[in-house]
Write an enzyme that holds these catalytic residues in place. Structure first.
Site, PDB file in Angstrom:
ATOM      1  N   LYS A 138      -2.059   0.782  -2.000  1.00  0.00           N
ATOM      2  CA  LYS A 138      -2.609   1.368  -0.779  1.00  0.00           C
ATOM      3  C   LYS A 138      -1.534   2.095   0.005  1.00  0.00           C
ATOM      4  O   LYS A 138      -1.804   2.977   0.794  1.00  0.00           O
ATOM      5  CB  LYS A 138      -3.284   0.299   0.075  1.00  0.00           C
ATOM      6  CG  LYS A 138      -4.689   0.020  -0.458  1.00  0.00           C
ATOM      7  CD  LYS A 138      -5.544  -0.846   0.436  1.00  0.00           C
ATOM      8  CE  LYS A 138      -6.969  -0.901  -0.117  1.00  0.00           C
ATOM      9  NZ  LYS A 138      -7.649  -2.160   0.075  1.00  0.00           N
TER      10      LYS A 138
HETATM   11  N1  GLU Z   1     -12.443  -6.508  -2.204  1.00  0.00           N
HETATM   12  C1  GLU Z   1     -11.837  -6.672  -3.474  1.00  0.00           C
HETATM   13  C2  GLU Z   1     -10.651  -5.767  -3.580  1.00  0.00           C
HETATM   14  O1  GLU Z   1     -10.443  -4.884  -2.837  1.00  0.00           O
HETATM   15  C3  GLU Z   1     -12.810  -6.328  -4.557  1.00  0.00           C
HETATM   16  C4  GLU Z   1     -12.781  -7.232  -5.648  1.00  0.00           C
HETATM   17  C5  GLU Z   1     -13.971  -7.084  -6.567  1.00  0.00           C
HETATM   18  O2  GLU Z   1     -14.395  -5.953  -6.859  1.00  0.00           O
HETATM   19  O3  GLU Z   1     -14.445  -8.110  -6.977  1.00  0.00           O
HETATM   20  O4  GLU Z   1      -9.881  -5.912  -4.449  1.00  0.00           O
END
Ligand code: GLU
Length: 311
Positions: A275
């Site tokens: 990120k």
């Molecule tokens: N919120 C999780 C992430 O950003 C997503 C994980 C998933 O897709 O299970 O990594």
């Protein structure tokens, strides 16, 4: 045949980059090509890092790219709420079931060791294999200090105050032999058959944090089951999490979805995008004047290099 239900599950902890976008685009195509539904779930449980600005930016950037979803925090739907921070009661009910079933135990080990539990433990298998190291930001293997000698129902009225860990199964009979830990197997629609061993590839993992926040592994399973997701499309850095989650599906009596893990996008140096790779955030590329079609053309190879950064 049941209706295809896929999901996008971004965490609002930064701007989405080209790597996220490529995986989310795949999820979008799968749902669209199946004539199904795509759900957008805002994974905002990581209270330390989640921010409302990022949540707004991720919806806007994904829509700009051309991704359409039929259910989500901005459009509603029959399986809401679509923000994890509003779904506490569901996670809490699952915690209670795991506790009553003797699947989890309280752990009082230090906060530092457990810091990563609310976010998904992104790991990079290829890189780890190349460097012969353990998964760098994967949840560390729990040494077992608080693990009771045998599974037992822990007494507690509420989860807060300690961390709760899932007790991975051991000593299973597989093909007529006793193994060190249960072998978790699944077929990935892109990567084929995958096999992980509980106790070798991952240890007793956190399902609930002492600050009363459900951990990623539990929230993800509860939501994918409750939202009746039929296929999970996500990055290959979560393969090991899938193995953990399959144990939770079984413990909770839920039917698991199908899985499609996508290869990770790398920069010109071969590093996984993070990120913090600002130049490759959708936002920055958009501000530089790239069109959605130009952005989509950039991820056709598994590596994105210099030229892309300088338009
Ligand atoms: N919120 C999780 C992430 O950003 C997503 C994980 C998933 O897709 O299970 O990594």
């Amino acid at each position: 045949m049941s209706v295809y239900r896929g999901r996008l599950a971004p965490s609002p902890t930064g701007l989405l980059h080209l790597g996220h976008a490529r995986t989310f685009w795949k999820a979008y195509e799968r749902a669209r090509d199946a004539g199904g539904i795509l759900v957008l779930r805002d994974e905002d449980l990581d209270t330390q890092r989640a921010r409302a600005e990022y949540a707004a930016a991720m919806l806007e950037d994904l829509r700009w790219l051309g991704i359409e979803w039929q259910e989500g925090p901005d459009v509603g739907g029959g399986f809401g709420p679509y923000r994890q921070s509003e779904r506490y009661a569901l996670y809490r009910a699952a915690w209670e079931r795991l506790r009553a079933g003797g699947w989890i135990y309280p752990c009082t080990c230090s906060r530092r060791e457990l810091a990563t539990a609310a976010s998904a433990p992104h790991e990079d298998q290829e890189e780890n294999a190349r460097n012969e190291i353990g998964a760098e930001d994967d949840e560390p293997m729990y040494p077992g200090r608080c693990r009771p000698a045998r599974a037992a129902v822990a007494e507690a009225h509420e989860p807060a105050g300690v961390n709760w860990r899932f007790r991975i199964p051991e000593d299973r009979l597989v093909d007529g032999r006793v193994t060190d830990g249960e072998v978790v197997h699944f077929d990935d629609s892109g990567m084929g058959a995958r096999t992980y061993v509980a106790g070798r590839d991952f240890g007793d993992f956190v399902v609930w944090r002492r600050d009363d926040v459900p951990a990623y592994q539990l929230a993800c399973v509860v939501d994918d089951a409750a939202m009746q997701i039929t296929e999970v499309v996500r990055g290959a850095d979560l393969l090991k999490s899938t193995a953990r989650q399959l144990l939770l599906y079984r413990a909770l009596g839920f039917t698991p979805p199908l899985w499609l893990h996508c290869p990770l996008l790398r920069d010109a140096q071969g590093q996984r995008l993070a990120k913090r790779t600002d130049a490759l955030s959708l936002r920055a590329m958009r501000e530089r004047g790239l069109t959605p079609a130009e952005v989509r053309a950039m991820w056709l190879s598994d590596k994105v290099g210099g030229a892309a950064l300088h338009k």
